[in-house]
Design a protein around this motif. Structure first.
Motif: not given
Length: 388
Positions: A195, A187-192, A183, A329, A327
């Motif tokens: 959500d 540069n994974s978007d952990r907000r996924i 991640d 994860p 992006r």
């Protein structure tokens, strides 16, 4: 050798019941850790027919498949919850469909590469395998019959379908420890993940399904009626040699009607046991398919395992490329992959290993694949057929 239909049915039922009992027994279920019950239900009748104990050429087997496979598919697809699947959101669905596209593309490329080594007749086998790797064993059996896949082609594909996904499952679980590194690199978007947690908060991942006899009989009768009606209707639909056979239309119609019913209140009637009965009927169909196969067809399985590995490689490349693009994860990469390839049993387990409390994401994505596998398999097989 056993020839009489009555005794053949008894033998097939005994094989099915024995395997289901042993797979569910705490003392013997370890035997099914690497070779699942589906494999043994197919394999054991094949051993009996190869050894000459039961008649491998009995017309009974084709009759069982023709009459019972459509209602089995209907019952198994009846409880698909599409509203819950849609609520997973764009990131999860995009990763799932990327994984499915990778399998379809991989099957086509792999067939072209390995066709000189295994023969052009394997076009339908790759279609059947793609149905399994996007929607599970029920779809593999359905597409096998829809594309008239020869038994000599189908058995090696069953071996590939047994070995490659289980090896991949082990590797995916092992990669769970590398989530943070991946991640960070991606540069994974952990907000996924946050959500997804909100979207699946109210979804019950375990739906206990008890059986109420009267409702069960009604639903089985409905499934048999719909299967019969689809077979009659399919005769009048346009067909073509090796393109769309009447039975292929039957599978498409039954799948479509089942998906429609799943969006109506009928799918929420409790205590029908629809999924259980569908699985039991499917296993009985599988015993009849195994009974007409032969162990002599296993010689090409080694080469086809290489073909399966190539499919897996392309599938992973597509998933990683999509994850990089949006992006996503590593959790979604792993869950989308196993939702396609391993299906309803393993996908929730892998999702839970990666992110505790997220088993429902894996289950919902696997259910989506289960509902689409027959379509994917038939289309993939027809595309492969273009290259012979």
């Amino acid at each position: 050798m056993i020839h009489q239909s009555f005794f053949l049915v008894l033998v097939l039922l005994a094989v099915e019941a024995g395997v289901i009992f042993l797979a569910g027994s705490p003392r013997t279920k370890f035997l099914f850790k690497f070779l699942p019950s589906m494999f043994w239900i197919y394999f054991l009748p094949m051993v009996l027919s190869t050894c000459g104990i039961i008649d491998a050429k009995s017309p009974l087997y084709a009759l069982i498949t023709k009459c019972l496979l459509p209602p089995a598919l209907f019952l198994m697809l009846l409880n698909v919850d599409f509203k819950a699947i849609v609520r997973l959101g764009p990131a999860a669905l995009m990763m799932f469909f990327a994984g499915s596209f990778g399998i379809v593309l991989g099957m086509i490329v792999s067939f072209i590469v390995f066709k000189p080594f295994v023969g052009a007749q394997f076009w339908s086998g790759f279609g059947a395998l793609s149905a399994s790797w996007t929607g599970g064993s029920a779809n593999m059996i359905a597409v096998k019959e829809a594309l008239n896949t020869p038994d000599a082609v189908f058995f090696p594909m069953v071996i590939v379908d047994t070995i490659v996904p289980y090896v991949w499952l082990g590797l995916v679980v092992a990669f769970a420890a590398r989530q943070t590194s991946f991640d960070a690199w991606n540069n994974s978007d952990r907000r996924i993940l946050d959500d997804l947690a909100q979207r699946t908060e109210h979804f019950s991942k375990q739906k206990k399904e008890t059986i109420e006899p009267f409702k069960a009989v009604l639903f089985i009768a409905l499934a048999l009626l719909i299967g019969w009606a689809c077979r009659i209707l399919s005769i009048h639909l346009p067909t073509g040699k090796n393109i769309l056979t009447p039975y292929a239309w039957t599978i498409i119609l039954v799948t479509t009607i089942a998906i429609f019913f799943s969006t109506t209140p009928a799918s929420h009637i409790p205590n029908t046991g629809a999924n259980k009965f569908g699985k039991w009927i499917l296993y009985f169909v599988l015993t009849s398919i195994g009974a007409r196969a032969s162990l002599n067809n296993a010689a090409q399985a080694g080469i086809l395992i290489g073909a399966g590995v190539l499919v897996l490689f392309i599938h992973v490349l597509i998933l990683l490329g999509t994850a990089r693009l949006i992006r996503a994860p590593l959790f979604l990469v792993a869950t989308a992959s196993l939702s396609n390839i391993a299906g309803l049993v393993s996908a929730p387990v892998v999702a839970e290993v990666y992110q505790p409390g997220f088993a429902s994401v894996g289950l919902l994505l696997a259910i989506l694949g289960h509902s689409l596998g027959a379509y994917v398999g038939i289309i993939t097989g027809q595309i492969c057929h273009l290259f012979i």
